[in-house]
Write a protein that holds these residues in place. Structure first.
Motif, PDB file in Angstrom:
ATOM      1  N   LEU A  15       0.836  -1.200   0.000  1.00  0.00           N
ATOM      2  CA  LEU A  15       0.000   0.000   0.000  1.00  0.00           C
ATOM      3  C   LEU A  15       0.876   1.257   0.000  1.00  0.00           C
ATOM      4  CD1 LEU A  15      -2.532  -1.123   2.761  1.00  0.00           C
ATOM      5  CD2 LEU A  15      -2.969  -0.993   0.301  1.00  0.00           C
ATOM      6  N   PRO A  16       0.391   2.346  -0.595  1.00  0.00           N
ATOM      7  CA  PRO A  16       1.161   3.604  -0.595  1.00  0.00           C
ATOM      8  C   PRO A  16       0.969   4.372   0.717  1.00  0.00           C
ATOM      9  CG  PRO A  16      -0.889   3.924  -1.769  1.00  0.00           C
ATOM     10  CD  PRO A  16      -0.834   2.458  -1.382  1.00  0.00           C
ATOM     11  N   PHE A  17       1.768   5.410   0.899  1.00  0.00           N
ATOM     12  CA  PHE A  17       1.559   6.357   1.987  1.00  0.00           C
ATOM     13  C   PHE A  17       0.528   7.382   1.550  1.00  0.00           C
ATOM     14  CE2 PHE A  17       5.769   4.998   3.443  1.00  0.00           C
ATOM     15  CZ  PHE A  17       5.555   4.925   4.811  1.00  0.00           C
ATOM     16  N   SER A  91       6.938  10.735   8.490  1.00  0.00           N
ATOM     17  CA  SER A  91       6.098   9.588   8.150  1.00  0.00           C
ATOM     18  C   SER A  91       5.906   8.649   9.321  1.00  0.00           C
ATOM     19  CB  SER A  91       6.739   8.781   7.012  1.00  0.00           C
ATOM     20  OG  SER A  91       6.897   9.569   5.865  1.00  0.00           O
ATOM     21  N   TYR A  92       4.781   7.958   9.284  1.00  0.00           N
ATOM     22  CA  TYR A  92       4.565   6.840  10.195  1.00  0.00           C
ATOM     23  C   TYR A  92       3.921   5.714   9.403  1.00  0.00           C
ATOM     24  CZ  TYR A  92      -0.469   7.875  10.475  1.00  0.00           C
ATOM     25  OH  TYR A  92      -1.788   8.084  10.168  1.00  0.00           O
ATOM     26  N   GLU A  93       4.138   4.491   9.881  1.00  0.00           N
ATOM     27  CA  GLU A  93       3.510   3.320   9.281  1.00  0.00           C
ATOM     28  C   GLU A  93       2.517   2.738  10.268  1.00  0.00           C
ATOM     29  OE1 GLU A  93       5.531   0.541   6.918  1.00  0.00           O
ATOM     30  OE2 GLU A  93       7.120   1.934   6.351  1.00  0.00           O
ATOM     31  N   LEU A  94       1.427   2.240   9.731  1.00  0.00           N
ATOM     32  CA  LEU A  94       0.428   1.586  10.566  1.00  0.00           C
ATOM     33  C   LEU A  94       0.983   0.262  11.079  1.00  0.00           C
ATOM     34  CD1 LEU A  94      -2.708   2.073   8.297  1.00  0.00           C
ATOM     35  CD2 LEU A  94      -2.289   3.194  10.486  1.00  0.00           C
ATOM     36  N   LEU A  98      -3.538  -3.114  11.532  1.00  0.00           N
ATOM     37  CA  LEU A  98      -4.385  -2.041  11.006  1.00  0.00           C
ATOM     38  C   LEU A  98      -4.256  -1.856   9.496  1.00  0.00           C
ATOM     39  CD1 LEU A  98      -4.111   0.676  13.793  1.00  0.00           C
ATOM     40  CD2 LEU A  98      -5.962  -0.951  13.362  1.00  0.00           C
ATOM     41  N   LEU A  99      -3.327  -2.575   8.863  1.00  0.00           N
ATOM     42  CA  LEU A  99      -3.221  -2.504   7.403  1.00  0.00           C
ATOM     43  C   LEU A  99      -4.507  -3.023   6.780  1.00  0.00           C
ATOM     44  CD1 LEU A  99       0.405  -3.790   6.767  1.00  0.00           C
ATOM     45  CD2 LEU A  99      -0.439  -1.446   6.568  1.00  0.00           C
ATOM     46  N   GLY A 100      -5.025  -2.272   5.834  1.00  0.00           N
ATOM     47  CA  GLY A 100      -6.270  -2.644   5.190  1.00  0.00           C
ATOM     48  C   GLY A 100      -7.504  -2.298   6.004  1.00  0.00           C
ATOM     49  N   LYS A 104      -9.070   4.072   5.789  1.00  0.00           N
ATOM     50  CA  LYS A 104      -9.990   3.524   4.782  1.00  0.00           C
ATOM     51  C   LYS A 104      -9.420   2.311   4.058  1.00  0.00           C
ATOM     52  CE  LYS A 104     -12.174   7.959   4.175  1.00  0.00           C
ATOM     53  NZ  LYS A 104     -12.452   9.098   3.325  1.00  0.00           N
ATOM     54  N   GLY A 105      -8.397   1.683   4.657  1.00  0.00           N
ATOM     55  CA  GLY A 105      -7.824   0.477   4.089  1.00  0.00           C
ATOM     56  C   GLY A 105      -6.948   0.678   2.873  1.00  0.00           C
ATOM     57  N   ARG A 106      -6.713   1.936   2.504  1.00  0.00           N
ATOM     58  CA  ARG A 106      -6.009   2.213   1.243  1.00  0.00           C
ATOM     59  C   ARG A 106      -4.545   2.591   1.406  1.00  0.00           C
ATOM     60  NH1 ARG A 106     -10.812   5.858  -0.978  1.00  0.00           N
ATOM     61  NH2 ARG A 106      -9.694   7.311   0.330  1.00  0.00           N
ATOM     62  N   TYR A 107      -4.087   2.789   2.642  1.00  0.00           N
ATOM     63  CA  TYR A 107      -2.723   3.300   2.855  1.00  0.00           C
ATOM     64  C   TYR A 107      -2.019   2.514   3.955  1.00  0.00           C
ATOM     65  CZ  TYR A 107      -4.857   7.178   0.360  1.00  0.00           C
ATOM     66  OH  TYR A 107      -5.515   7.939  -0.563  1.00  0.00           O
TER      67      TYR A 107
END
Length: 182
Positions: A15-17, A91-94, A98-100, A104-107
């Motif tokens: 997924l993108p940021f 930046s931060y990563e989920l 929580l991915l997906g 909204k599941g898109r990032y």
């Protein structure tokens, strides 16, 4: 038939940021605005999350304009003075679970440009209620000392809050009023 990926099947790089902005709104006393929200993904066993206003940048929108728009949409605030723009994108990563799901599941996380602004209005100007064009992001708000902000945010965003509070710490002082002797 299209099959959507589940959080367990997603790799962070799939997924993108999301590109967005964050706003540190500082009042005349040097305190920072935070709003309380409960994201859908937090569930009933999670505490509310206190955070500064933030949001996405629309196509062809400059980050500074996006910050002013997001601030207005989320807080109703329009009377501000721009104090600083963070020189870097942060930046931060989920977390994997929580991915997906979150964003909204898109990032896989967010890449944000942060701005510090001085609030020039009155507390009565702040309006967190839903508007015709936007949903309410927060159910409550308050002013907090800048140094407490990292402990108020979810752990996966804590690095950004630590960086922003460190880099904008020089702004956490009461505003000086124009001299009457002038």
């Amino acid at each position: 038939m299209t099959v959507l990926p589940t959080p367990a099947s997603l790799s962070p790089n799939a997924l993108p940021f999301r590109t967005g902005v964050g706003i540190m709104l500082i009042n005349r006393d040097g305190l920072v605005w935070v709003g309380r929200r409960r994201p859908k993904w937090a569930g009933d066993d999670q505490a509310h999350i206190w955070q500064m206003p933030q949001g996405g940048i629309e196509k062809f929108e400059a980050p500074r304009i996006a910050a002013l728009r997001e601030l207005r949409e989320e807080t109703g605030v329009t009377h501000v003075e721009m104090l600083a723009e963070h020189p870097e994108w942060l930046s931060y990563e989920l977390p994997h679970h929580l991915l997906g799901v979150a964003l909204k599941g898109r990032y896989r996380g967010q890449r944000q440009k942060w701005f510090a602004m001085r609030f020039l209005g009155e507390d009565s100007d702040i309006d967190i209620a839903a508007k015709a064009e936007t949903k309410a992001e927060f159910d409550m708000w308050r002013w907090a000392p800048m140094e407490t902000l990292p402990e108020l945010i979810v752990p996966f965003k804590r690095g950004i809050y630590e960086r922003v509070t460190t880099d904008f710490a020089y702004l956490a002082h009461p505003a000086t009023e124009p001299s009457a002797e002038g």
